[in-house]
Design a protein around this motif. Structure first.
Motif, PDB file in Angstrom:
ATOM      1  N   THR A 686       0.864  -1.228  -0.024  1.00  0.00           N
ATOM      2  CA  THR A 686       0.046   0.027  -0.113  1.00  0.00           C
ATOM      3  C   THR A 686       0.943   1.233  -0.043  1.00  0.00           C
ATOM      4  OG1 THR A 686      -1.593  -1.007   1.292  1.00  0.00           O
ATOM      5  CG2 THR A 686      -1.742   1.303   1.047  1.00  0.00           C
ATOM      6  N   MET A 687       1.856   1.136   0.807  1.00  0.00           N
ATOM      7  CA  MET A 687       2.864   2.241   0.850  1.00  0.00           C
ATOM      8  C   MET A 687       3.338   2.512  -0.585  1.00  0.00           C
ATOM      9  SD  MET A 687       5.084   1.910   4.303  1.00  0.00           S
ATOM     10  CE  MET A 687       6.053   3.523   3.950  1.00  0.00           C
ATOM     11  N   SER A 688       3.621   1.672  -1.304  1.00  0.00           N
ATOM     12  CA  SER A 688       4.372   1.876  -2.724  1.00  0.00           C
ATOM     13  C   SER A 688       3.636   2.597  -3.659  1.00  0.00           C
ATOM     14  CB  SER A 688       4.806   0.354  -3.278  1.00  0.00           C
ATOM     15  OG  SER A 688       3.417  -0.314  -3.460  1.00  0.00           O
ATOM     16  N   ILE A 689       1.944   2.319  -3.490  1.00  0.00           N
ATOM     17  CA  ILE A 689       1.145   3.118  -4.436  1.00  0.00           C
ATOM     18  C   ILE A 689       1.459   4.410  -4.098  1.00  0.00           C
ATOM     19  CG2 ILE A 689      -1.200   3.398  -5.087  1.00  0.00           C
ATOM     20  CD1 ILE A 689      -1.565   0.415  -4.268  1.00  0.00           C
ATOM     21  N   ARG A 690       1.195   4.894  -2.874  1.00  0.00           N
ATOM     22  CA  ARG A 690       1.109   6.317  -2.515  1.00  0.00           C
ATOM     23  C   ARG A 690       2.602   7.153  -2.651  1.00  0.00           C
ATOM     24  NH1 ARG A 690      -1.173   9.469  -2.078  1.00  0.00           N
ATOM     25  NH2 ARG A 690      -1.228  10.512   0.038  1.00  0.00           N
ATOM     26  N   LEU A 691       3.766   6.352  -2.556  1.00  0.00           N
ATOM     27  CA  LEU A 691       5.082   6.955  -2.873  1.00  0.00           C
ATOM     28  C   LEU A 691       5.201   6.952  -4.141  1.00  0.00           C
ATOM     29  CD1 LEU A 691       6.981   4.506  -0.589  1.00  0.00           C
ATOM     30  CD2 LEU A 691       6.787   6.881  -0.069  1.00  0.00           C
ATOM     31  N   LYS A 692       4.750   6.253  -5.179  1.00  0.00           N
ATOM     32  CA  LYS A 692       4.597   6.353  -6.575  1.00  0.00           C
ATOM     33  C   LYS A 692       3.783   7.883  -7.015  1.00  0.00           C
ATOM     34  CE  LYS A 692       3.612   4.175 -10.999  1.00  0.00           C
ATOM     35  NZ  LYS A 692       4.751   4.627 -11.678  1.00  0.00           N
ATOM     36  N   GLU A 693       3.082   7.793  -6.308  1.00  0.00           N
ATOM     37  CA  GLU A 693       1.985   8.928  -6.497  1.00  0.00           C
ATOM     38  C   GLU A 693       2.542  10.326  -6.034  1.00  0.00           C
ATOM     39  OE1 GLU A 693      -1.721   7.999  -4.692  1.00  0.00           O
ATOM     40  OE2 GLU A 693      -2.492   6.573  -6.213  1.00  0.00           O
ATOM     41  N   GLY A 694       3.778  10.253  -5.320  1.00  0.00           N
ATOM     42  CA  GLY A 694       4.507  11.511  -4.866  1.00  0.00           C
ATOM     43  C   GLY A 694       4.540  11.845  -3.622  1.00  0.00           C
ATOM     44  N   ALA A 695       3.710  11.028  -2.650  1.00  0.00           N
ATOM     45  CA  ALA A 695       3.397  11.260  -1.255  1.00  0.00           C
ATOM     46  C   ALA A 695       4.867  11.088  -0.511  1.00  0.00           C
ATOM     47  CB  ALA A 695       2.213  10.523  -0.679  1.00  0.00           C
ATOM     48  N   ASP A 696       4.973  11.750   0.434  1.00  0.00           N
ATOM     49  CA  ASP A 696       6.186  11.526   1.529  1.00  0.00           C
ATOM     50  C   ASP A 696       5.946  10.277   2.303  1.00  0.00           C
ATOM     51  OD1 ASP A 696       4.582  12.160   3.426  1.00  0.00           O
ATOM     52  OD2 ASP A 696       5.334  14.227   3.804  1.00  0.00           O
ATOM     53  N   VAL A 697       6.891   9.928   2.848  1.00  0.00           N
ATOM     54  CA  VAL A 697       6.860   8.415   3.559  1.00  0.00           C
ATOM     55  C   VAL A 697       5.739   8.534   4.645  1.00  0.00           C
ATOM     56  CG1 VAL A 697       8.306   6.750   5.055  1.00  0.00           C
ATOM     57  CG2 VAL A 697       9.233   8.025   3.084  1.00  0.00           C
ATOM     58  N   HIS A 698       5.728   9.643   5.414  1.00  0.00           N
ATOM     59  CA  HIS A 698       4.629   9.774   6.442  1.00  0.00           C
ATOM     60  C   HIS A 698       3.345   9.477   5.900  1.00  0.00           C
ATOM     61  CE1 HIS A 698       1.757  11.930   8.739  1.00  0.00           C
ATOM     62  NE2 HIS A 698       2.629  11.637  10.076  1.00  0.00           N
ATOM     63  N   ASP A 699       3.060  10.229   4.886  1.00  0.00           N
ATOM     64  CA  ASP A 699       1.483  10.127   4.325  1.00  0.00           C
ATOM     65  C   ASP A 699       1.358   8.888   3.672  1.00  0.00           C
ATOM     66  OD1 ASP A 699       1.238  12.730   5.217  1.00  0.00           O
ATOM     67  OD2 ASP A 699       1.652  13.634   3.249  1.00  0.00           O
ATOM     68  N   ALA A 700       2.250   8.223   3.216  1.00  0.00           N
ATOM     69  CA  ALA A 700       2.474   7.188   2.553  1.00  0.00           C
ATOM     70  C   ALA A 700       2.009   5.750   3.440  1.00  0.00           C
ATOM     71  CB  ALA A 700       3.304   6.686   1.725  1.00  0.00           C
TER      72      ALA A 700
END
Length: 785
Positions: A686-700
């Motif tokens: 799940t983190m990987s999807i948000r990180l790919k979208e440009g989110a920072d680590v905390h939000d991901a």
């Protein structure tokens, strides 16, 4: 390509849902029938590394000197000594009953009633002797007095007769096949016969019967393993409660449990179909399969309900969840499977069977919990208001946990992890290979089997823990002084090694006989230098004594050890190797080893040799799967490092709790790694999807917690609570496995929630919308989420 394949599978499954359910039902009915045919299967040879050099020596000379698969039955008089009619009737009955049990090597049945149990005494004309119990023996006071005198003359006090004359022994060796049927010997049936036809029949009045040996131990383990059914039922109940607390729905609770039980049925059915039985030492694997299945089922239910809450109908939610979890769930289960398959590298039959059993079970979970479960859920009507998890998505707890993915808290977390790892690594160096306690390690000290072991050890001069060092030389070597002197010198060195209680060989017997030919004068207790005199001193020692073969080219030195603890075995083996190096030659070769302790020594060395390769295989396979899944070195690091830290801490725990690395505990490390990786993969997917979208680590990470956090926590606690019930088992090895698995399930989960995001905080820059920092991940479902 993977997404396309997942979409094709999804369309095919959900367009033909009814057909899929019918096929699963038919397969389940067939495999349920097959599972009903499975039997417990225990064999002595499965517990030893047959290709180890010690075991090659053991198998080579087993026909001449007996094996390690022995039965010892001590018949005791509770109130007095053995010289009474009641006792001799019982001893004769035990001897005869054991003699006629199919699978017992009748040639090697030995007791006071054996014709080979003879006495020799020095008389005026030389020697006189005969059977300890005469052919015309009657249990009258006169007859018993004669037998008592013969016992003392035979020198068997402490061996066949207890030191205090309270017990007498019946010894036997078991064959590998049943000579009546020609089939592999049914060890569990032997144990049953020993209990019902020997102990229960003859243990009465003042007579007590004490039985030890591999077959009896395995029988007692199998009886204790029946309690696993109760623990399984308790685990199902606990799991049901935990899952219900998580999803607040009876239907959603029932389905993952049902699918996990189907996986267990399929596992048992496949084992039976492939011709395998279930070893008592592997009886715990079905529970692990059930627990793993529930953990993945919870993830599926969690995903479906959240998607329904986002506005999808149940059918669409089930399809989206299948698509989203097929790859991460499949990779996690594949990691479990590969972790189990690495156990095949260990050259011990029982561990290889455990690897096959566990791998089959996890493979079944891929079908039942990743395919069958979403198809079944698609038929339900789930209300959009349905909630899963105890913590709401806006819970301040998630906000606090998400702070672990920021550099301030992450620095503290990593520092603590490094300190714990350093302590665990240092303390873990004290981990012993082998058993650390007396008695049968699979059973509690208070068990009847171990109490029988302690009684026999206490009342007889010889130990039940013995090892034979085989001396291979030239034919008729025992008639040459130099050879016998070398054997005598080797025996003397071994008798002075810490942990060796006593030793016996043809050389030591020849000295006693030589003294007998010289009026028993102790000055003549030496090996004769004259060849004719030497031949005379060994002529009365038959090959059936187990001290030489038919042409005297092979002679064992039998070492009786104080116990079979790892430290004792290591010390003796090291001294044997040192003495062999010094005293051995081309003509006189010292070969390790035979006897029960020889088997243990080989097993310990096999476990020690397999430990590092097994861990390398496990981590190598998991690393490779993570790299293929995430296509990111950073992602692989954050998943693997927490697992490695927990594995190191587990070794520290084993050292602290005095749990040795054995055939029973070695697989637990691989199991813990294989199952522990699931948590990290689900969170990072799940983190990987948000990180790919440009989110920072905390939000991901916060998004991952909202999406998967509750499911990961409930899975970890459910698995840990389930195996913690093993603490109350009748089996000591199950208690040890319960402790280790509880630790690894719980701490791996905590490491995935705490250490993984802390590592990610340093490996991913906290910048949004920076395409240069994006990772290329291949996680199915990222577009559908």
């Amino acid at each position: 390509m993977k997404i396309s394949l997942a979409n094709r599978i999804e369309v095919g499954l959900f367009r033909h849902r009814l057909f899929v359910l019918v096929m699963f039902a038919l397969a389940s009915a067939f495999l349920l029938f097959q599972a009903s045919q499975i039997k417990l299967d225990a064999a002595f040879t499965k517990n030893i590394p047959l290709n180890h050099s010690y075991m090659k020596t053991y198998l080579k000379h087993r026909a001449n000197f007996g094996g390690a698969n022995n039965i010892l039955i001590s018949v005791c008089d509770r109130e007095g000594d053995i010289f009474n009619a009641e006792f001799f009737d019982a001893l004769k009955g035990v001897h005869d009953k054991l003699f006629f049990i199919p699978g017992v090597d009748r040639i090697q049945v030995k007791s006071l009633f054996s014709p080979s149990t003879r006495f020799v005494e020095v008389v005026e004309d030389g020697f006189a002797g005969g059977p300890v119990i005469p052919a015309d023996f009657q249990a009258t006071p006169e007859g018993l007095a004669i037998v008592k005198g013969n016992v003392e003359k035979a020198g068997i006090v402490g061996g066949i007769v207890a030191d205090d004359y309270s017990c007498a022994m019946v010894k036997a060796a078991l064959m590998d096949i049943n000579p009546t049927t020609g089939e592999k010997l049914d060890t569990l049936n032997i144990a049953k016969q020993l209990e019902e036809e020997v102990r229960q029949e003859f243990e009465k009045g003042n007579i007590s019967v004490h039985i030890i040996g591999f077959a009896k131990m395995v029988g007692d383990v199998a009886n204790g393993a029946k309690g696993v059914v109760l623990f399984f039922a308790i685990a199902i109940a606990i799991t049901a409660v935990m899952v219900y607390i998580f999803c607040h729905s009876i239907r959603l609770t029932f389905l993952p449990i049902l699918c996990s039980l189907i996986a267990v049925v399929w596992q048992m059915g496949m084992l039976s179909t492939l011709g395998f039985g279930l070893d008592p030492m592997s009886i715990l694997v079905p529970f692990l399969v059930f627990a793993i299945g529930v953990s993945h089922g919870v993830q599926m239910i969690n995903s479906v309900v959240k998607k329904v809450g986002s506005g999808s109908n149940t059918m669409a939610a089930a399809q989206a969840s299948f698509r989203a979890l097929l790859i991460p769930g499949g990779i996690a289960l594949l990691s479990d499977t590969v972790g189990f398959l690495t156990l095949l590298s260990i050259d011990i039959g029982i561990i290889k069977e455990l690897a096959i059993t566990a791998s089959l079970g996890v493979a079944m979970i891929i079908l039942t919990n990743l395919v069958l479960l979403p198809v079944m859920v698609s038929y339900l009507h789930i209300k959009p208001s349905a909630k899963v998890g105890q913590l709401k998505e806006e819970s301040p707890v998630w906000q606090m946990v998400a702070s672990f993915a920021t550099k301030g808290p992450a620095t503290v977390i990593i520092a603590i992890a490094v300190v714990l790892y350093a302590i665990g690594f240092i303390k873990g160096q004290g981990l012993k290979i082998g058993e650390l306690h007396a008695g049968a390690p699979a059973l509690h000290e208070s068990s009847r089997y171990n109490q029988d072991t302690f009684l026999i050890t206490d009342r007889y001069a010889i130990s039940v823990d013995y090892m034979s060092v085989i001396i291979e030389t030239t034919p008729d070597a025992c008639t040459y002084y130099d050879t016998m002197a070398t054997i005598n010198q080797f025996q003397w060195r071994m008798e002075n090694v810490a942990g060796v209680q006593s030793a016996v060989s043809l050389a030591s017997i020849s000295k006693i006989v030589n003294a007998g030919y010289n009026e028993g004068n102790p000055k003549w207790r030496v090996i004769p230098r004259n060849q004719q005199t030497l031949v005379q001193s060994i002529a009365r020692v038959p090959s059936s004594s187990g001290l030489l073969n038919s042409n005297c080219s092979v002679m064992p030195v039998i070492l009786f050890l104080e116990d079979h603890k790892a430290e004792t075995i290591d010390t003796v083996i090291a001294e044997v190797k040192a003495a062999s190096q010094e005293l051995g030659s081309e003509q006189v070769q010292f070969k390790l080893a035979s006897g029960p302790v020889g088997v243990m020594a080989a097993t310990n060395e096999a476990v020690a040799e397999a430990q590092l390769p097994m861990m390398l295989y496990v981590y190598g396979a998991v690393i490779l799967l993570c790299l293929l899944s995430f296509r990111s070195i950073r992602a692989t690091i954050v998943v693997i490092l927490p697992l490695y830290v927990v594995s190191t801490l587990a070794q520290w725990l084993m050292t602290a709790l005095d749990i040795g690395l054995t055939v029973s505990t070695l697989p637990v490390i691989a199991l813990g790694v294989g199952i522990g990786v699931d948590y990290g993969i689900y969170i990072l997917s799940t983190m990987s999807i948000r990180l790919k979208e440009g989110a920072d680590v905390h939000d991901a990470y916060l998004s991952a917690l909202k999406e998967r956090g509750s499911a990961v926590l409930i899975t970890g606690f459910t698995l840990a609570i389930g195996v913690s019930t093993w603490f109350f088992s009748d089996l000591k090895f199950q208690v040890d496995m319960g402790i280790l698995l509880t630790f690894m399930f719980l701490v791996n989960m905590l490491a995935a929630v705490i250490v993984l995001p802390a590592l990610a905080a340093f490996l991913w820059p906290n910048k949004k919308n920076n395409s240069n920092d994006k990772e290329k991940f291949v996680i199915a479902g990222k577009t559908g989420d």
